[in-house]
Design a protein around this motif. Structure first.
Motif, short mmCIF file in Angstrom:
data_model
loop_
_atom_site.label_atom_id
_atom_site.label_comp_id
_atom_site.label_asym_id
_atom_site.label_seq_id
_atom_site.Cartn_x
_atom_site.Cartn_y
_atom_site.Cartn_z
N PRO A 159 12.58 -7.45 -1.95
CA PRO A 159 12.18 -8.66 -1.23
C PRO A 159 12.05 -8.39 0.27
O PRO A 159 12.92 -7.76 0.87
N GLY A 160 10.95 -8.85 0.85
CA GLY A 160 10.70 -8.66 2.27
C GLY A 160 9.96 -7.38 2.61
O GLY A 160 9.55 -7.18 3.76
N ASP A 161 9.76 -6.50 1.62
CA ASP A 161 9.02 -5.27 1.88
C ASP A 161 7.54 -5.59 2.09
O ASP A 161 6.96 -6.43 1.39
N VAL A 162 6.96 -4.91 3.06
CA VAL A 162 5.57 -5.18 3.47
C VAL A 162 4.81 -3.87 3.56
O VAL A 162 5.33 -2.85 4.01
N MET A 163 3.55 -3.91 3.13
CA MET A 163 2.62 -2.80 3.27
C MET A 163 1.32 -3.34 3.87
O MET A 163 0.87 -4.43 3.48
N VAL A 164 0.75 -2.63 4.83
CA VAL A 164 -0.52 -3.02 5.42
C VAL A 164 -1.61 -2.11 4.88
O VAL A 164 -1.47 -0.89 4.86
N VAL A 165 -2.71 -2.71 4.44
CA VAL A 165 -3.86 -1.98 3.93
C VAL A 165 -5.07 -2.34 4.78
O VAL A 165 -5.37 -3.53 4.97
N ASP A 166 -5.76 -1.33 5.30
CA ASP A 166 -6.96 -1.55 6.09
C ASP A 166 -8.19 -1.20 5.26
O ASP A 166 -8.30 -0.09 4.72
N ILE A 167 -9.12 -2.16 5.18
CA ILE A 167 -10.37 -1.97 4.46
C ILE A 167 -11.50 -2.31 5.44
O ILE A 167 -11.77 -3.49 5.69
N GLY A 168 -12.10 -1.28 6.01
CA GLY A 168 -13.07 -1.52 7.07
C GLY A 168 -12.40 -2.20 8.24
O GLY A 168 -11.35 -1.75 8.73
N LYS A 169 -12.96 -3.30 8.70
CA LYS A 169 -12.41 -4.04 9.82
C LYS A 169 -11.31 -5.02 9.39
O LYS A 169 -10.71 -5.67 10.24
N THR A 170 -11.08 -5.11 8.11
CA THR A 170 -10.13 -6.07 7.57
C THR A 170 -8.76 -5.42 7.37
O THR A 170 -8.66 -4.36 6.75
N SER A 171 -7.72 -6.09 7.87
CA SER A 171 -6.35 -5.64 7.67
C SER A 171 -5.63 -6.66 6.80
O SER A 171 -5.71 -7.87 7.05
N VAL A 172 -4.95 -6.18 5.78
CA VAL A 172 -4.31 -7.07 4.80
C VAL A 172 -2.82 -6.75 4.71
O VAL A 172 -2.42 -5.59 4.63
#
Length: 426
Positions: A55-68
């Motif tokens: 719980p609370g773990d986060v991952m950032v994924v970049d797809i082109g100009k979009t960050s998720v």
């Protein structure tokens, strides 16, 4: 891309059974459309549940100009949001991986709950309506522990069909109770479609992949019956008999194995479990398990390798002791990122149950070899002498199916559904 030739024309005149025309690999205009239509409207494989195990773990994924932002909430549910503060647009999460309570923008401390609701925004006045400034959601779905996201407002609903077909194959490997032993990002100097095309065939494997071909049977990655001698034909027949025998045994033991192929679906996919040579246990140099701790409740090491491919950007290999996942993210017309993860049982101890180098060495070598091939392919595509070449009907039919899927998806969005059907039929 030449202003004299439109992408609509290129799509309409595409010759089936041949590689794409050069602009599909080199044009900035087509690359922008790839990002909008292919990567902006389809389900993309971006990670695995063990990327965000707690719980609370986060991952950032970049797809082109979009960050998720991909995160695990306190109820252990997966959530995904655009990594954009609803105040003045600053990115909220700056690290590739972290752990949080709430999501707090470091710029002006606007604070969001794990459900994306704006909880705190100081100095905005009594008339400010926080409900209008919640984080923008991104569609997210786990398929047997593999994480997929879709950036479109309405995501393709056929991912349910894929999950229903695929999960019986991959759930016995219990990916959710694995851990990521290693992640490697490799920048390939070529168009993303060249990376995917290269992956969809093993015509190139002999002579280019000395490590990978150790556990592979030649007949499992493309066999041309023309011009061969009787001895090789006999070996090919024995391999086919071995596949049938293994499928019967594995399925009787509760491991679905036979080919399922729906590569023309909007969310296209394919899977099949095939035997490995030698000890038959894993993609390792000695063909034996890389980890002593088997996955889930598996007790049989000799389960071959289950391959699972998805359109447009992934392939994955499941073995009795470990899993290797691959996802491709375009960076430009001539660059893409290949992200590879190796997973083992969550209780496996490095140096005791597995040696990290032995676990990863085959695919690390293979990935670099493939990156070199993608680069020379891209360098050829930019030459004025380049023209589409024919695919082998024996060893490259799955390259054609990827290319055909791509052309169909682009055509449907740019030309309309009826036109896309006509292009696919030509």
């Amino acid at each position: 891309m030449s202003s004299e030739i439109s992408i609509e024309t290129l799509l309409t005149r595409r010759k089936k059974g041949y590689s794409l025309e050069a602009p599909f690999y080199t044009s900035e205009e087509i690359f922008k459309l790839d990002m909008e239509i292919i990567f902006g409207r389809h389900w993309l494989h971006v990670g695995v549940e063990p990327d965000v195990p707690e719980p609370g773990d986060v991952m950032v994924v970049d797809i082109g100009k979009t960050s998720v932002i991909v995160m695990r909430d306190d109820d252990m549910e997966l959530r995904a949001y655009h990594n954009v503060c609803r105040h003045r647009g600053a990115r909220i999460i700056l690290k590739e991986k972290t752990s949080v309570g709430n999501l707090v923008c470091s710029y002006h401390q606007w604070t969001y709950g794990q459900d994306g609701e704006l909880l705190f925004a100081e100095h905005m006045g009594n008339d400010f309506d926080r409900k209008c400034r919640n984080l923008k959601k991104v569609h997210i779905r786990s398929v047997g522990g593999l994480i997929f996201i879709c950036l479109a407002e309405e995501a393709p609903d056929d991912i349910d069909r894929m999950a229903a077909a695929i999960e019986p194959y991959i759930l016995p490997h219990d990916l959710k109770n694995c851990k990521v032993a290693k992640t490697v990002d490799l920048i390939e100097k070529g168009n993303w479609k060249l990376t995917m095309e290269n992956n969809r065939e093993c015509y190139h494997c002999v002579g280019n992949h000395p490590e990978l071909t150790i556990p592979l049977f030649e007949y499992g990655f493309g066999f041309a019956p023309d011009g061969t001698n009787p001895k090789r034909m006999e070996h090919a027949a024995k391999y086919e008999a071995l596949v049938q025998s293994c499928h019967l045994g594995w399925e009787a033991a509760g491991f679905p194995s036979r080919e399922v192929e729906r590569l023309t679906d909007v969310t296209g996919f394919r899977t099949e479990r095939l035997p490995l040579d030698g000890a038959g246990e894993a993609h390792t140099k000695d063909t034996r398990s890389a980890s002593q701790k088997l996955l889930g409740s598996i007790t049989e090491r000799k389960l071959g390798a289950l391959s699972f491919w998805t359109q447009p950007n992934s392939w994955n290999h499941f073995m009795s002791d470990h899993i290797v996942t691959f996802s491709v993210f375009p960076l430009g017309p001539d660059r893409n990122l290949l992200r590879t993860r190796w997973l083992v049982h969550k209780d496996a101890v490095e140096g005791v149950d597995y040696d990290l180098n032995r676990l990863t060495e085959v695919w690390e070598a293979t990935n670099q070899q493939d990156a070199d091939l993608v680069e020379i392919s891209h360098n050829g595509a930019i030459s004025p002498a380049y023209e589409p070449g024919p695919y082998s009907p024996y060893t490259e039919p799955l390259v054609e199916k990827f290319t055909d899927w791509y052309v169909s998806r682009m055509s449907e969005h740019l030309l309309g559904k009826q036109a896309a059907v006509g292009v696919a039929a030509e």
